[in-house]
Design an enzyme around this catalytic site. Structure first.
Site, PDB file in Angstrom:
ATOM      1  CG  ASP A 108      47.158  36.872  93.023  1.00 55.92           C
ATOM      2  OD1 ASP A 108      46.171  37.322  93.613  1.00 55.92           O
ATOM      3  OD2 ASP A 108      47.162  36.599  91.810  1.00 55.92           O
ATOM      4  CB  SER A 125      45.202  39.386  90.717  1.00 53.82           C
ATOM      5  OG  SER A 125      46.136  38.806  89.843  1.00 53.82           O
TER       6      SER A 125
END
Length: 332
Positions: free
Chosen positions: A199, A39
């Site tokens: 993610d 991320s």
């Protein structure tokens, strides 16, 4: 010049803590042969892998317009846009600005695809196949098949040539916080089968073991990790735009479930002494995960905390003692 591989945790705007820690490590003379990130961590990792030094990294992050990161889709009306986007695209925000920013800054550093980040190392782990020898690894979650992908290593599972893939695409997939940013869809070029990517933190937000050797040879340098998310429940930070989701108990439970998935998966692993010893823990409590409207003062606090945390870590770091106590960890 001391060397260390580096693993950077995800955490939205809290990623400024990563920047502060990395700046301190660079100014202390460290070089990073390989970098992995999830991320927000994948954003910083990409710039480091592309060769950014302390001055360049500081300048890059200074050009990021944080207010534009949560980019609304049509009709551009606060609350309405987020709600429509959640229903139609499975994410409140598009993520286009962040992807374009990463791509442009990497171009400045001479990097576009993973071919530009190929790494030649005669002393590398002999068990690591040739297609897994890059300066950067980006963690992504494949929710279609319920598995973690390490890009570019696992692009062949999607029918894609690793070296042909834009680095910015992998970073954009890794930063797809569930329900906040739209997930990324990848189509297999031969079968047409679609894969949905979100993610990387859903399965591994802090993969500090990713570069550990598997051939039993003595490690040449350590792997350092930088953590920016506290242990739960403190890590149950704001993940969703309040205007898009009503503050009802079922929604709060959903937020807790997603927070546990994104931030809690590594918590037990991190309690191991040899993991803690190579991790730099940064206090990022001044900002929430998606608080992209945080003030300049708040951002400066997190950045400073990262620098100070790295300084404290280095003051107590002893590579020889670590090798003696944790021979199975930190191998390069």
């Amino acid at each position: 010049m001391p060397r260390a591989d580096l693993v950077l945790e995800g955490g939205g705007i809290k990623g400024l803590g990563l920047v502060g820690a990395v700046l301190r490590l660079l100014r202390e003379g460290y070089a990073f042969p390989r970098v992995a990130g999830t991320s927000a961590g994948s954003i910083v990792a990409a710039f480091l892998a592309a060769g950014a030094d302390a001055t360049q990294l500081e300048a890059i992050m200074g050009r990021l317009d944080y207010a534009r990161v949560p980019d609304r889709a049509w009709p551009g009306v606060p609350g309405v846009s987020e709600g429509v986007a959640l229903l139609r695209h499975r994410g409140a925000y598009r993520g286009d600005y962040a992807r374009a920013f990463v791509a442009e800054e990497l171009e400045r550093l001479g990097v576009r695809t993973f071919a530009d980040l190929r790494r030649r190392d005669a002393g590398a782990d002999a068990a690591v196949p040739a297609h897994q020898r890059h300066k950067l690894v980006v963690m992504v979650t494949d929710v279609t098949r319920g598995r973690m992908l390490r890009l570019p290593w696992d692009y062949p599972l999607l029918g894609l040539d690793p070296d042909a893939q834009p680095v910015a695409d992998a970073v954009r997939a890794s930063m797809s916080i569930p329900l906040y940013f739209e997930p990324v869809t990848v189509r297999h070029p031969q079968t047409g089968e679609e894969t949905t990517l979100v993610d990387g933190g859903v399965l591994s937000n802090f993969p500090i073991e990713v570069f550990d050797r598997t051939d039993a040879r003595e490690p040449r340098w350590p792997t350092f990790g930088v953590k920016i998310i506290p242990a739960l429940p403190a890590g149950d930070a704001e993940l969703f735009p309040g205007v898009a989701l009503p503050a009802l108990p079922p929604v709060h439970l959903l937020e807790q479930v997603v927070a546990t998935a994104v931030f809690g998966n590594d918590q037990t692993y991190l309690e191991r002494p040899c993991v803690r010893r190579r991790a730099i823990q940064v206090d990022t409590s001044a900002v929430g995960v998606v608080e992209f409207d945080a003030s300049a003062e708040q951002r400066a606090t997190v950045l400073r905390n990262g620098e100070e945390a790295a300084g404290r870590f280095l003051a107590g770091w002893d590579w020889e003692a670590f090798k003696a106590d944790c021979a199975h960890a930190g191998e390069a």
